[in-house]
Design a protein around this motif. Structure first.
Motif, PDB file in Angstrom:
ATOM      1  N   ALA A 194       0.832  -1.209   0.000  1.00 11.32           N
ATOM      2  CA  ALA A 194       0.000   0.000   0.000  1.00 11.32           C
ATOM      3  C   ALA A 194       0.864   1.255   0.000  1.00 11.32           C
ATOM      4  CB  ALA A 194      -0.930  -0.012   1.219  1.00 11.32           C
ATOM      5  N   ASP A 195       1.938   1.234   0.785  1.00 11.50           N
ATOM      6  CA  ASP A 195       2.831   2.387   0.852  1.00 11.50           C
ATOM      7  C   ASP A 195       3.543   2.608  -0.481  1.00 11.50           C
ATOM      8  OD1 ASP A 195       4.371   4.465   2.398  1.00 11.50           O
ATOM      9  OD2 ASP A 195       6.022   3.144   1.816  1.00 11.50           O
ATOM     10  N   ARG A 196       4.030   1.518  -1.079  1.00 11.68           N
ATOM     11  CA  ARG A 196       4.731   1.647  -2.369  1.00 11.68           C
ATOM     12  C   ARG A 196       3.771   2.020  -3.497  1.00 11.68           C
ATOM     13  NH1 ARG A 196       9.420   3.120  -1.692  1.00 11.68           N
ATOM     14  NH2 ARG A 196       8.256   3.927   0.071  1.00 11.68           N
ATOM     15  N   THR A 197       2.498   1.626  -3.381  1.00 15.31           N
ATOM     16  CA  THR A 197       1.508   2.011  -4.385  1.00 15.31           C
ATOM     17  C   THR A 197       1.250   3.511  -4.323  1.00 15.31           C
ATOM     18  OG1 THR A 197       0.442  -0.171  -4.255  1.00 15.31           O
ATOM     19  CG2 THR A 197      -0.846   1.610  -5.214  1.00 15.31           C
ATOM     20  N   ALA A 198       1.137   4.020  -3.090  1.00 16.84           N
ATOM     21  CA  ALA A 198       0.890   5.460  -2.913  1.00 16.84           C
ATOM     22  C   ALA A 198       2.137   6.287  -3.172  1.00 16.84           C
ATOM     23  CB  ALA A 198       0.373   5.711  -1.503  1.00 16.84           C
ATOM     24  N   LEU A 208       7.352  -4.167  -9.323  1.00 12.61           N
ATOM     25  CA  LEU A 208       6.417  -5.282  -9.483  1.00 12.61           C
ATOM     26  C   LEU A 208       4.972  -4.794  -9.539  1.00 12.61           C
ATOM     27  CD1 LEU A 208       7.992  -7.927  -7.065  1.00 12.61           C
ATOM     28  CD2 LEU A 208       7.938  -8.004  -9.562  1.00 12.61           C
ATOM     29  N   ILE A 209       4.672  -3.733  -8.789  1.00 14.35           N
ATOM     30  CA  ILE A 209       3.328  -3.170  -8.845  1.00 14.35           C
ATOM     31  C   ILE A 209       3.031  -2.635 -10.242  1.00 14.35           C
ATOM     32  CG2 ILE A 209       1.862  -1.282  -7.995  1.00 14.35           C
ATOM     33  CD1 ILE A 209       3.356  -1.598  -5.283  1.00 14.35           C
ATOM     34  N   ALA A 210       4.040  -2.021 -10.848  1.00 11.62           N
ATOM     35  CA  ALA A 210       3.859  -1.407 -12.163  1.00 11.62           C
ATOM     36  C   ALA A 210       4.058  -2.376 -13.321  1.00 11.62           C
ATOM     37  CB  ALA A 210       4.829  -0.237 -12.314  1.00 11.62           C
ATOM     38  N   ALA A 211       4.761  -3.476 -13.077  1.00  9.67           N
ATOM     39  CA  ALA A 211       5.175  -4.362 -14.174  1.00  9.67           C
ATOM     40  C   ALA A 211       4.004  -5.070 -14.826  1.00  9.67           C
ATOM     41  CB  ALA A 211       6.172  -5.387 -13.651  1.00  9.67           C
ATOM     42  N   ARG A 212       4.118  -5.254 -16.102  1.00  9.35           N
ATOM     43  CA  ARG A 212       3.173  -6.067 -16.861  1.00  9.35           C
ATOM     44  C   ARG A 212       3.971  -7.052 -17.706  1.00  9.35           C
ATOM     45  NH1 ARG A 212      -2.013  -3.702 -17.266  1.00  9.35           N
ATOM     46  NH2 ARG A 212      -2.122  -1.589 -16.408  1.00  9.35           N
ATOM     47  N   ARG A 218      -0.698  -7.834 -15.010  1.00 13.00           N
ATOM     48  CA  ARG A 218       0.099  -7.543 -13.838  1.00 13.00           C
ATOM     49  C   ARG A 218       0.008  -8.704 -12.859  1.00 13.00           C
ATOM     50  NH1 ARG A 218      -0.988  -1.176 -12.160  1.00 13.00           N
ATOM     51  NH2 ARG A 218      -0.101  -0.239 -14.050  1.00 13.00           N
ATOM     52  N   LEU A 219       0.864  -8.654 -11.854  1.00 13.90           N
ATOM     53  CA  LEU A 219       0.747  -9.621 -10.761  1.00 13.90           C
ATOM     54  C   LEU A 219      -0.583  -9.393 -10.047  1.00 13.90           C
ATOM     55  CD1 LEU A 219       4.294  -9.330  -9.134  1.00 13.90           C
ATOM     56  CD2 LEU A 219       3.417 -11.314 -10.346  1.00 13.90           C
ATOM     57  N   SER A 220      -1.267 -10.484  -9.712  1.00 10.50           N
ATOM     58  CA  SER A 220      -2.467 -10.353  -8.888  1.00 10.50           C
ATOM     59  C   SER A 220      -2.057  -9.933  -7.472  1.00 10.50           C
ATOM     60  CB  SER A 220      -3.217 -11.682  -8.836  1.00 10.50           C
ATOM     61  OG  SER A 220      -2.483 -12.625  -8.067  1.00 10.50           O
ATOM     62  N   PRO A 221      -2.979  -9.388  -6.659  1.00 11.23           N
ATOM     63  CA  PRO A 221      -2.617  -9.029  -5.280  1.00 11.23           C
ATOM     64  C   PRO A 221      -2.023 -10.195  -4.505  1.00 11.23           C
ATOM     65  CG  PRO A 221      -4.745  -8.080  -5.853  1.00 11.23           C
ATOM     66  CD  PRO A 221      -4.354  -8.987  -6.988  1.00 11.23           C
ATOM     67  N   GLN A 222      -2.575 -11.402  -4.705  1.00 15.35           N
ATOM     68  CA  GLN A 222      -2.054 -12.580  -3.996  1.00 15.35           C
ATOM     69  C   GLN A 222      -0.655 -12.935  -4.479  1.00 15.35           C
ATOM     70  OE1 GLN A 222      -4.982 -12.458  -5.614  1.00 15.35           O
ATOM     71  NE2 GLN A 222      -6.584 -12.755  -4.063  1.00 15.35           N
ATOM     72  N   GLU A 223      -0.412 -12.813  -5.797  1.00 13.22           N
ATOM     73  CA  GLU A 223       0.919 -13.108  -6.340  1.00 13.22           C
ATOM     74  C   GLU A 223       1.947 -12.084  -5.867  1.00 13.22           C
ATOM     75  OE1 GLU A 223      -0.217 -15.276 -10.605  1.00 13.22           O
ATOM     76  OE2 GLU A 223      -0.023 -13.094 -10.486  1.00 13.22           O
ATOM     77  N   LEU A 224       1.526 -10.835  -5.739  1.00 17.33           N
ATOM     78  CA  LEU A 224       2.440  -9.792  -5.286  1.00 17.33           C
ATOM     79  C   LEU A 224       2.874 -10.035  -3.849  1.00 17.33           C
ATOM     80  CD1 LEU A 224       3.941  -7.187  -5.842  1.00 17.33           C
ATOM     81  CD2 LEU A 224       1.850  -5.923  -5.312  1.00 17.33           C
ATOM     82  N   ILE A 225       1.896 -10.338  -2.975  1.00 16.41           N
ATOM     83  CA  ILE A 225       2.222 -10.639  -1.579  1.00 16.41           C
ATOM     84  C   ILE A 225       3.065 -11.907  -1.493  1.00 16.41           C
ATOM     85  CG2 ILE A 225       1.267 -11.293   0.671  1.00 16.41           C
ATOM     86  CD1 ILE A 225       0.899  -8.360   0.022  1.00 16.41           C
TER      87      ILE A 225
END
Length: 404
Positions: A194-198, A208-212, A218-225
């Motif tokens: 959340a912090d890196r998204t903001a 990774l949040i921005a990558a496609r 993109r990575l799903s929320p579960q894949e990112l965590i």
């Protein structure tokens, strides 16, 4: 398998006499298998009919695994370690650029700087009574600090992340503890996302949040965590154990340390021989045969959870000869070179962080023994308490006398 762990080598030697594959009982009376022999493990890790996806885990699929099972995270986390085929290649490609040899080389100045700072602190920690815990004061904060900086994790989270990741890989905690640790770890990592998204930055989490991928996904929320969890745990726990085990080995084998100092071996030889002789990971969960599989004459039924026995394979006499149990930094390059031992994996799931782990350990050991050439253990090796669980392979503390 003893959930409390302990030194694996005596049991490994006994099991290897019986064969390269052993039937095991996992915590909770779950039947499984362990591949112990070097050649059998090498074949198994690259076998086309062996999967990582827990959809192939028969007992889990049929409801036979409780929510608080201490090894559940290894099976169910969303990420590279539980993905196969195209899914695995997609996830690995999104992360792989950050761990290329060229990218890791750019981290060298920072690793050297952190190492110097930690050696100063180690000297200060020993000022009171001449003894310091090298594991806590040096071997832990180096890889943890580097991987957290790489991921953009605030320093305030680091101590908690180490504690929680240690809980996650432990096989010796109860169901309630295991469930609570997994929930809290996911919550901390979600807060980082959340912090890196903001506030995106020049870090892997932001990337990774921005990558496609090539298809725009993109990575799903579960894949990112799940990817963060993998990076945090694998990015520091294994290197922590590697540095700790190498220091223990050199203190117990002063003749080998002398070989390095005389130029007959170098620090990378120490790292490779430690990876072989005392692997940072003893038994890693899980892989599953997608059909009944016969390996070295032993049948492993389809859907069985199988442990990769890295510590056993590293001392398999069938591969390493009758002196497999000896720590020898001058072993020929064909046996100690990168890729020969299996402690960093083999095949499609070979450790992405291998170049970083090798660099961190090599720098750490060279600078440590240059600064403190007479460094030695402050207690006998036999009195060191072992890591809790049979996944990680090391000791909980490493009291040393860092003598200048």
């Amino acid at each position: 398998m003893d959930p409390a762990g302990g030194c694996p080598h005596a049991d490994n030697a006994r099991l290897l006499v019986a064969g390269a594959v052993a039937e095991v009982v996992l915590p909770g009376d779950v039947p499984g298998a362990a591949v112990l022999g070097h050649e059998a493990l090498k074949e198994f890790l690259a076998h086309p009919e062996v999967a990582k996806d827990a959809a192939h885990f028969t007992a889990l699929r049929e409801g036979g695994i409780p929510d608080g099972w201490p090894l559940l995270t290894f099976a169910t986390v969303h990420g590279m370690t539980t993905a196969d085929g195209d899914d695995h290649r997609r996830l690995r490609a999104l992360v792989g650029k950050a761990f290329s040899v060229r990218r890791v080389e750019t981290l060298r100045p920072r690793i050297e700087s952190v190492t110097a700072e930690l050696l100063d602190r180690l000297a200060e920690a020993a000022d009171g009574g001449g003894i310091a815990d090298l594991r806590a004061s040096f071997a832990l904060p180096l890889p943890l600090g580097v991987i957290c900086e790489l991921l953009g994790v605030d320093a305030a989270h680091r101590g908690r992340l180490h504690h929680l990741s240690n809980q996650v890989v432990s096989t010796a905690i109860g169901p309630e503890e295991a469930t609570a640790a997994n929930r809290e770890l996911a919550a901390v990592l979600a807060a980082v996302v959340a912090d890196r998204t903001a506030h995106p930055g020049d870090d892997l989490t932001s990337a990774l949040i921005a990558a496609r991928d090539e298809d725009g996904d993109r990575l799903s929320p579960q894949e990112l965590i799940g990817t963060q969890l993998l990076m945090i745990v694998a990015g520091h726990e294994t290197t922590l154990n590697l540095i700790t085990n190498a220091v223990r080995a050199l203190c117990a084998h002063r003749d080998q340390l002398l070989l390095v100092r005389s130029g007959k071996a170098d620090w990378s030889d120490v790292v490779e021989e430690t990876l072989r002789w005392d692997s940072p990971v003893s038994y890693f969960p899980f892989r599953y045969p997608t059909r009944d599989l016969t390996l070295d004459g032993t049948r492993i039924p389809q859907g069985t959870p199988v442990l990769a026995g890295y510590s056993a394979a590293g001392r398999d006499p069938a591969t390493w000869g009758p002196d497999a149990h000896l720590f020898d930094v001058t072993r020929p390059a064909r046996t100690t070179g990168p890729g020969r031992h299996l402690s960093l994996g083999h095949g499609a799931h070979y450790c992405l962080g291998a170049p970083l782990a090798r660099m961190e350990a090599t720098i750490a050991l060279e600078r440590l023994f240059t600064r403190f050439p007479a460094l030695d253990l402050a207690v006998p090796e036999t009195e060191l308490a072992r890591h809790a669980g049979f996944v990680g392979n090391s000791v909980r503390e490493l009291p040393v006398r860092p003598t200048p």
